[in-house]
Design a protein around this motif. Structure first.
Motif, PDB file in Angstrom:
ATOM      1  N   ILE A 174       0.860  -1.183   0.000  1.00 32.28           N
ATOM      2  CA  ILE A 174       0.000   0.000   0.000  1.00 32.28           C
ATOM      3  C   ILE A 174       0.898   1.235   0.000  1.00 32.28           C
ATOM      4  O   ILE A 174       1.706   1.418   0.920  1.00 32.28           O
ATOM      5  N   GLN A 175       0.773   2.054  -1.029  1.00 37.48           N
ATOM      6  CA  GLN A 175       1.520   3.311  -1.097  1.00 37.48           C
ATOM      7  C   GLN A 175       0.608   4.440  -0.627  1.00 37.48           C
ATOM      8  O   GLN A 175      -0.462   4.665  -1.180  1.00 37.48           O
ATOM      9  N   VAL A 176       1.043   5.157   0.407  1.00 35.67           N
ATOM     10  CA  VAL A 176       0.271   6.276   0.953  1.00 35.67           C
ATOM     11  C   VAL A 176       0.936   7.572   0.504  1.00 35.67           C
ATOM     12  O   VAL A 176       2.107   7.822   0.825  1.00 35.67           O
ATOM     13  N   ASN A 177       0.211   8.400  -0.238  1.00 31.44           N
ATOM     14  CA  ASN A 177       0.722   9.698  -0.686  1.00 31.44           C
ATOM     15  C   ASN A 177      -0.116  10.810  -0.069  1.00 31.44           C
ATOM     16  O   ASN A 177      -1.300  10.626   0.193  1.00 31.44           O
ATOM     17  N   LYS A 178       0.510  11.970   0.108  1.00 30.51           N
ATOM     18  CA  LYS A 178      -0.199  13.089   0.728  1.00 30.51           C
ATOM     19  C   LYS A 178       0.141  14.408   0.034  1.00 30.51           C
ATOM     20  O   LYS A 178       1.313  14.782  -0.093  1.00 30.51           O
ATOM     21  N   ASN A 179      -0.907  15.089  -0.438  1.00 34.56           N
ATOM     22  CA  ASN A 179      -0.814  16.480  -0.895  1.00 34.56           C
ATOM     23  C   ASN A 179       0.199  16.720  -2.010  1.00 34.56           C
ATOM     24  O   ASN A 179       1.008  17.651  -1.930  1.00 34.56           O
ATOM     25  N   TYR A 180       0.189  15.917  -3.046  1.00 33.75           N
ATOM     26  CA  TYR A 180       0.993  16.260  -4.217  1.00 33.75           C
ATOM     27  C   TYR A 180       0.424  15.593  -5.460  1.00 33.75           C
ATOM     28  O   TYR A 180      -0.193  14.532  -5.384  1.00 33.75           O
ATOM     29  N   ALA A 181       0.626  16.255  -6.581  1.00 31.87           N
ATOM     30  CA  ALA A 181       0.212  15.720  -7.881  1.00 31.87           C
ATOM     31  C   ALA A 181       1.463  15.206  -8.582  1.00 31.87           C
ATOM     32  O   ALA A 181       2.334  15.991  -8.968  1.00 31.87           O
ATOM     33  N   ILE A 197      -7.556   5.136  -4.347  1.00 32.32           N
ATOM     34  CA  ILE A 197      -8.650   5.926  -3.788  1.00 32.32           C
ATOM     35  C   ILE A 197      -8.094   7.232  -3.238  1.00 32.32           C
ATOM     36  O   ILE A 197      -6.984   7.269  -2.703  1.00 32.32           O
ATOM     37  N   GLY A 198      -8.864   8.317  -3.400  1.00 37.07           N
ATOM     38  CA  GLY A 198      -8.481   9.606  -2.840  1.00 37.07           C
ATOM     39  C   GLY A 198      -9.385   9.953  -1.674  1.00 37.07           C
ATOM     40  O   GLY A 198     -10.605   9.805  -1.747  1.00 37.07           O
ATOM     41  N   LEU A 199      -8.788  10.416  -0.573  1.00 38.92           N
ATOM     42  CA  LEU A 199      -9.542  10.754   0.644  1.00 38.92           C
ATOM     43  C   LEU A 199      -9.221  12.175   1.055  1.00 38.92           C
ATOM     44  O   LEU A 199      -8.087  12.646   0.886  1.00 38.92           O
ATOM     45  N   GLY A 200     -10.198  12.893   1.610  1.00 41.45           N
ATOM     46  CA  GLY A 200      -9.952  14.237   2.101  1.00 41.45           C
ATOM     47  C   GLY A 200     -10.617  15.294   1.241  1.00 41.45           C
ATOM     48  O   GLY A 200     -11.346  14.999   0.293  1.00 41.45           O
ATOM     49  N   ASP A 201     -10.361  16.548   1.596  1.00 39.36           N
ATOM     50  CA  ASP A 201     -10.920  17.684   0.871  1.00 39.36           C
ATOM     51  C   ASP A 201      -9.907  18.178  -0.155  1.00 39.36           C
ATOM     52  O   ASP A 201      -8.846  18.693   0.210  1.00 39.36           O
ATOM     53  N   TYR A 202     -10.212  18.033  -1.413  1.00 44.54           N
ATOM     54  CA  TYR A 202      -9.286  18.469  -2.459  1.00 44.54           C
ATOM     55  C   TYR A 202     -10.067  18.726  -3.742  1.00 44.54           C
ATOM     56  O   TYR A 202     -11.220  18.308  -3.889  1.00 44.54           O
TER      57      TYR A 202
END
Length: 232
Positions: A174-181, A197-202
């Motif tokens: 499982i690769q967890v990424n945060k706040n980048y394109a 899957i994308g989670l959060g407000d974006y």
């Protein structure tokens, strides 16, 4: 840290050598002319010693302050990791596993900066926040990531979340990424399909997927290296 320490010792030796040379010259001058007043050459040693003590004290204080700050940051990370793990454990043991609880745990998790995944770094960015959980495969080596060992309850939470929504999907990592394109890329060590899957407000956050029969063109600005099995 080895370079600053060597530089500090090197400067200390230079200063000490200058003090000894100046003192020796002053003593020789005094012995040759005992009736004359001490020459100006006798002044530098005390000045050198005074300046060296001040520099030494300042550098020792700076080094101590740096160690203390690093220690404080490490303690904060450890507390944050313990808190997020406790939260993940509560949800897992209660069977409360859904997008909302997963997002709560991820927001409480300190996802580290990563500089090694050069193929995903956006333009002008040197590091992104991301971590791999589960198995890794790199240069012929296979094993369990350190992040998995330090975050076992997070691994259980995310694995259960994936199995709950897609029980037939097989995965090892499982690769967890945060706040980048990320830049367009292919994970060359992956085999077969991936579940994302994308989670959060974006906003935006679309994924471009290569399709030989697709009708939407996308022009790449660079070659993408990948293994032949990415379409397996």
């Amino acid at each position: 840290m080895s370079t600053p320490k060597f530089g500090f010792l090197h400067r200390l030796c230079l200063s000490r050598r200058q003090v000894i040379v100046a003192a020796s010259a002053a003593e020789a001058e005094e012995r040759s002319s005992p009736s004359q007043s001490a020459p100006e050459l006798g002044e530098p040693p005390s000045k050198f010693r005074k300046r060296n003590k001040e520099d030494l004290g300042k550098e020792l204080m700076d080094e101590r302050s740096s160690r203390e700050k690093k220690g404080e940051r490490r303690e904060r990370r450890e507390r944050q990791e313990a808190d997020s793990e406790n939260l993940a454990r509560q949800f897992v043991e209660a069977g409360d596993i859904n997008a909302e609880t997963v997002l709560k745990v991820l927001r409480a998790t300190d996802i580290p900066l990563n500089t090694t995944r050069k193929n995903v770094l956006p333009d002008g960015v040197d590091a992104v926040r991301g971590m791999l959980l589960g198995f890794y495969a790199l240069a012929g080596n296979i094993g369990i990531t350190d992040a998995s060992k330090s975050r076992p309850w997070l691994v259980q939470l995310l694995s259960s979340f994936a199995r709950k929504s897609h029980p037939d999907f097989e995965f090892t990592s499982i690769q967890v990424n945060k706040n980048y394109a990320s830049r367009p890329h292919v994970d060359k060590n992956n085999l077969g399909e991936s579940l994302i899957i994308g989670l959060g407000d974006y906003t935006d956050g679309d994924i471009w997927v290569h399709d030989p029969e697709g009708v939407v063109p996308f022009e790449l600005r660079e070659d993408i290296l990948c293994m032949y099995h990415y379409e397996a």
